[in-house]
Design a protein around this motif. Sequence first.
Motif, PDB file in Angstrom:
ATOM      1  N   UNK A 101       0.836  -1.196   0.000  1.00 57.56           N
ATOM      2  CA  UNK A 101       0.000   0.000   0.000  1.00 57.56           C
ATOM      3  C   UNK A 101       0.877   1.255   0.000  1.00 57.56           C
ATOM      4  N   UNK A 102       1.922   1.258   0.818  1.00 55.80           N
ATOM      5  CA  UNK A 102       2.814   2.415   0.864  1.00 55.80           C
ATOM      6  C   UNK A 102       3.493   2.629  -0.491  1.00 55.80           C
ATOM      7  N   UNK A 103       3.903   1.538  -1.143  1.00 58.32           N
ATOM      8  CA  UNK A 103       4.560   1.669  -2.439  1.00 58.32           C
ATOM      9  C   UNK A 103       3.590   2.193  -3.492  1.00 58.32           C
ATOM     10  N   UNK A 104       2.378   1.675  -3.523  1.00 53.06           N
ATOM     11  CA  UNK A 104       1.384   2.138  -4.499  1.00 53.06           C
ATOM     12  C   UNK A 104       1.040   3.609  -4.244  1.00 53.06           C
ATOM     13  N   UNK A 105       0.892   4.006  -2.988  1.00 47.41           N
ATOM     14  CA  UNK A 105       0.614   5.412  -2.687  1.00 47.41           C
ATOM     15  C   UNK A 105       1.798   6.279  -3.113  1.00 47.41           C
ATOM     16  N   UNK A 106       3.026   5.798  -2.869  1.00 49.29           N
ATOM     17  CA  UNK A 106       4.203   6.533  -3.323  1.00 49.29           C
ATOM     18  C   UNK A 106       4.153   6.729  -4.834  1.00 49.29           C
ATOM     19  N   UNK A 107       3.831   5.671  -5.575  1.00 51.70           N
ATOM     20  CA  UNK A 107       3.753   5.788  -7.032  1.00 51.70           C
ATOM     21  C   UNK A 107       2.679   6.773  -7.458  1.00 51.70           C
ATOM     22  N   UNK A 109       1.494   9.382  -5.719  1.00 47.79           N
ATOM     23  CA  UNK A 109       1.944  10.733  -5.388  1.00 47.79           C
ATOM     24  C   UNK A 109       3.044  11.171  -6.354  1.00 47.79           C
ATOM     25  N   UNK A 110       3.954  10.265  -6.655  1.00 47.95           N
ATOM     26  CA  UNK A 110       5.040  10.570  -7.584  1.00 47.95           C
ATOM     27  C   UNK A 110       4.476  10.924  -8.962  1.00 47.95           C
ATOM     28  N   UNK A 112       1.368  11.928  -9.656  1.00 45.76           N
ATOM     29  CA  UNK A 112       0.594  13.174  -9.560  1.00 45.76           C
ATOM     30  C   UNK A 112       1.519  14.382  -9.504  1.00 45.76           C
ATOM     31  N   UNK A 113       2.639  14.274  -8.822  1.00 45.36           N
ATOM     32  CA  UNK A 113       3.596  15.384  -8.748  1.00 45.36           C
ATOM     33  C   UNK A 113       4.163  15.691 -10.124  1.00 45.36           C
ATOM     34  N   UNK A 114       4.416  14.658 -10.913  1.00 46.53           N
ATOM     35  CA  UNK A 114       4.916  14.895 -12.275  1.00 46.53           C
ATOM     36  C   UNK A 114       3.853  15.568 -13.134  1.00 46.53           C
ATOM     37  N   UNK A 115       2.596  15.173 -12.968  1.00 46.63           N
ATOM     38  CA  UNK A 115       1.526  15.799 -13.743  1.00 46.63           C
ATOM     39  C   UNK A 115       1.304  17.256 -13.344  1.00 46.63           C
ATOM     40  N   UNK A 116       1.466  17.543 -12.059  1.00 51.64           N
ATOM     41  CA  UNK A 116       1.206  18.882 -11.548  1.00 51.64           C
ATOM     42  C   UNK A 116       2.401  19.821 -11.698  1.00 51.64           C
ATOM     43  N   UNK A 117       3.585  19.262 -11.961  1.00 53.57           N
ATOM     44  CA  UNK A 117       4.789  20.084 -12.041  1.00 53.57           C
ATOM     45  C   UNK A 117       4.704  21.015 -13.237  1.00 53.57           C
ATOM     46  N   UNK A 118       5.108  22.243 -13.008  1.00 50.47           N
ATOM     47  CA  UNK A 118       5.145  23.218 -14.090  1.00 50.47           C
ATOM     48  C   UNK A 118       6.405  22.965 -14.896  1.00 50.47           C
TER      49      UNK A 118
END
Length: 148
Positions: A101-107, A109-110, A112-118
Amino acid sequence: MALLTEFKAFISRGNVLDLAVGVIIGAAFGKIVTSLTEDLIMPVVGLITGGINFSNKFVILGAIPETYKGSLADYAALKAAGVALFGYGAFLTNVINFLLMAFVIFLLVHFAAKLMAKPEQAAPPAPPSGPSEVDLLTEIRDALKAKA
């Protein structure tokens, strides 16, 4: 009455509603990961280790009631009968469940951060070395005034 008004303001804020949605989705996601662990991963681990079912591995620590008629190898039945058990297999399953679960959540978030990065903006061009256009025009003006 003021406390009720404060509670209403608190509960209607966006963050609280987002948190509630997150908890509900997290609970559903937890069930999916639990199923992934118990139904897909642990059977493969059991196959690799020679058919060991980790979720049913335990050590009996306490006395078994005289009224108990079930199997001594049934973890759930012994636990329901109130026998003290050291359930290391269930613990191992839960640790694997947590790590997945922690690994899937990390993926998530990772990703989503790439999608949200300007996108990185290009650095502004370096200022030209030497006098600026204004300085040159001022010199030309002054030179023309001096000749006149």
